[in-house]
Design a protein around this motif. Structure first.
Motif, mmCIF file in Angstrom:
data_model
loop_
_atom_site.group_PDB
_atom_site.id
_atom_site.type_symbol
_atom_site.label_atom_id
_atom_site.label_comp_id
_atom_site.label_asym_id
_atom_site.label_seq_id
_atom_site.Cartn_x
_atom_site.Cartn_y
_atom_site.Cartn_z
ATOM 1 N N ILE A 38 0.806 -1.159 -0.388
ATOM 2 C CA ILE A 38 -0.229 0.189 0.009
ATOM 3 C C ILE A 38 1.327 1.148 0.440
ATOM 4 O O ILE A 38 2.489 1.363 0.207
ATOM 5 N N HIS A 39 0.353 2.388 0.051
ATOM 6 C CA HIS A 39 1.422 3.623 -0.686
ATOM 7 C C HIS A 39 1.146 4.768 -0.141
ATOM 8 O O HIS A 39 -1.065 4.637 -0.027
ATOM 9 N N ALA A 40 1.648 5.584 0.523
ATOM 10 C CA ALA A 40 1.000 7.395 1.252
ATOM 11 C C ALA A 40 0.810 7.806 -0.211
ATOM 12 O O ALA A 40 1.064 7.703 -1.291
ATOM 13 N N ARG A 41 0.304 8.626 0.154
ATOM 14 C CA ARG A 41 -0.786 10.011 -0.732
ATOM 15 C C ARG A 41 0.896 10.615 -0.425
ATOM 16 O O ARG A 41 1.621 10.512 0.659
ATOM 17 N N ARG A 42 1.376 11.529 -2.013
ATOM 18 C CA ARG A 42 2.609 12.309 -2.267
ATOM 19 C C ARG A 42 2.464 13.528 -1.569
ATOM 20 O O ARG A 42 1.216 14.080 -0.896
ATOM 21 N N LEU A 43 3.548 13.732 -0.572
ATOM 22 C CA LEU A 43 3.530 15.493 -0.409
ATOM 23 C C LEU A 43 3.086 15.998 -1.397
ATOM 24 O O LEU A 43 3.338 16.201 -1.572
ATOM 25 N N ARG A 44 2.410 17.502 -0.017
ATOM 26 C CA ARG A 44 2.505 18.563 -0.792
ATOM 27 C C ARG A 44 2.743 19.375 -0.020
ATOM 28 O O ARG A 44 3.214 19.824 1.086
ATOM 29 N N PRO A 45 3.430 20.971 -0.353
ATOM 30 C CA PRO A 45 3.401 22.120 -0.368
ATOM 31 C C PRO A 45 2.213 22.594 0.795
ATOM 32 O O PRO A 45 1.027 22.540 0.147
ATOM 33 N N GLN A 156 6.541 -1.351 7.317
ATOM 34 C CA GLN A 156 6.743 -2.172 6.299
ATOM 35 C C GLN A 156 5.861 -3.710 6.211
ATOM 36 O O GLN A 156 4.714 -4.310 5.639
ATOM 37 N N ARG A 157 6.313 -4.246 6.803
ATOM 38 C CA ARG A 157 6.091 -5.673 6.877
ATOM 39 C C ARG A 157 4.646 -6.540 7.964
ATOM 40 O O ARG A 157 4.177 -6.545 7.634
ATOM 41 N N GLN A 158 4.246 -5.386 8.527
ATOM 42 C CA GLN A 158 3.223 -5.521 9.370
ATOM 43 C C GLN A 158 1.313 -5.053 9.032
ATOM 44 O O GLN A 158 0.800 -5.494 8.629
ATOM 45 N N THR A 159 2.224 -3.917 7.712
ATOM 46 C CA THR A 159 1.098 -3.471 6.964
ATOM 47 C C THR A 159 1.206 -3.725 5.625
ATOM 48 O O THR A 159 0.335 -3.767 5.032
ATOM 49 N N GLY A 160 2.851 -3.174 5.121
ATOM 50 C CA GLY A 160 2.938 -3.378 3.958
ATOM 51 C C GLY A 160 2.799 -1.743 2.738
ATOM 52 O O GLY A 160 3.210 -1.435 2.107
ATOM 53 N N THR A 351 4.192 7.238 -3.941
ATOM 54 C CA THR A 351 3.448 7.690 -3.711
ATOM 55 C C THR A 351 2.615 8.062 -4.688
ATOM 56 O O THR A 351 2.704 7.605 -6.039
ATOM 57 N N VAL A 352 1.032 7.688 -4.085
ATOM 58 C CA VAL A 352 0.061 8.223 -5.245
ATOM 59 C C VAL A 352 -0.263 9.665 -5.014
ATOM 60 O O VAL A 352 -0.413 10.456 -4.049
#
Length: 352
Positions: A38-45, A156-160, A351-352
């Motif tokens: 799974i991916h976090a969304r990209r950080l933005r200003p 990462q291991r516990q959640t993906g 990141t998404v």
């Protein structure tokens, strides 16, 4: 039949007593295969980034001020964890305080990302105190390096969730480090991770930012790793990465060479090295023979002994570790390494 009951019966059939099999079941369940990515969304200003202290305490005010200003210069609003300035011995607060700050920031939907103030020690004490259910349900950027190796790999291991081996907030945010961080975390690029161009200064040949292949070739796999001492301390726990088919990246600082040898032997004896697709070695800063030691193995010899028999691509000198100019490396992401070129190509944005 439940998975736990089936596992207990399997162990019992193998000769383990029912009581021991039942005791082993919870840990074995936690050590199951890697979870879907799974991916976090990209950080933005304008995003709010939380500054937390999961490892060492910060004893003076100015480092926190400078770290806050650096994150603001990246374009973020900065929220300090409730226990950012806490201290318990060398740690940035008690175990409960340090874990609580991370859990609170993952639970807070107004926070887009979380970064560690500094490394040091203490993250192993809280890796089992994180709220992994909430982290999986509310994925967001989480990053740091050195002692943070246990948390970025454990999460990462516990959640993906793809986490980030990256500068801590108190690191030097120079142009190279900022560009590497931005490309992955803020711009969502499937970036090529490579060193700065080799520099020679006043020398007739380049002496800085060199990479060299111990064994050439290319390999694909998930990126796992970080600080060798911390990673080896996770072996046998549910928070160690899944090594099967992975590209292992390693760095270290201030360890005698015989200790580096011993930590690599831990990985070998645990079967981790035999499962790898490839190896990337960063900087082993001030890892030396030690006073009064004569005739010890060199780092070259230690690395040859452990990595050449694997018959997988290996290169050394990647720009990460306890150095000023740092790559950001996504833990759990799929990549292709090229040992001859000294590069890591991400296969898709992280990141998404």
């Amino acid at each position: 039949m439940s998975e736990r009951r089936h596992f207990i019966q399997t162990l019992a059939a193998a000769g383990l007593s029912p009581a021991l099999a039942a005791a082993a079941a919870p840990q074995a369940a936690l050590q199951s295969a890697a979870k879907p990515q799974i991916h976090a969304r990209r950080l933005r200003p304008g995003d709010t980034v939380a500054l937390v202290s999961p490892a060492n305490a910060t004893f003076e005010r100015e480092p926190i001020e400078i770290a806050t200003e650096a994150l603001q210069a990246l374009g973020f609003k900065v929220r300090h964890g409730a226990n950012l300035r806490a201290r318990y011995g060398q740690f940035g607060g008690t175990d409960a305080q340090r874990a609580a700050d991370i859990n609170a920031m993952f639970a807070d939907d107004s926070v887009a990302g979380i970064i560690a103030m500094t490394g040091g020690s203490g993250c192993n004490r809280i890796v089992d105190k994180l709220d992994y259910k909430t982290i999986a349900a509310r994925p967001k950027f989480f990053g740091g390096f050195s002692d943070l190796t246990s948390l970025v790999n454990g999460i990462q291991r516990q959640t993906g969730l793809v986490t980030f081996h990256c500068p801590v907030a108190s690191s030097e945010w120079n142009g190279y480090s900022v560009a590497a961080f931005r490309s992955l975390v803020m711009e969502g690029e499937a970036a090529l991770l490579k060193n700065p161009p080799p520099e020679r200064g006043d020398n007739i040949v380049p002496t800085q930012y060199r990479t060299r292949a111990l064994r050439g070739g290319k390999a694909r796999g998930r990126l796992v790793g970080g600080n060798l001492a911390v990673l080896s301390s996770l072996i046998g726990t549910p928070y160690a990465p899944e090594f099967r088919g992975a590209i292992l990246f390693l760095e270290e600082i201030n360890e005698y060479i015989y200790r580096v040898d011993r930590m690599l032997s831990t990985l070998r004896l645990a079967g981790a090295l035999d499962q790898l697709a490839g190896v990337v070695l960063g900087h082993f800063t001030k890892c030396e023979p030690g006073d009064g030691n004569y005739g010890v193995l060199t780092l070259d010899e230690v690395f040859d002994d452990y990595f050449l028999p694997l018959n997988v691509p290996v290169y050394r000198g990647a720009q990460f570790g306890h150095v000023k100019r740092k790559l950001t490396i996504p833990v759990g992401a799929e990549a292709e390494m090229d040992a001859d070129a000294g590069t890591i190509q991400l296969l898709k944005p992280v990141t998404v």
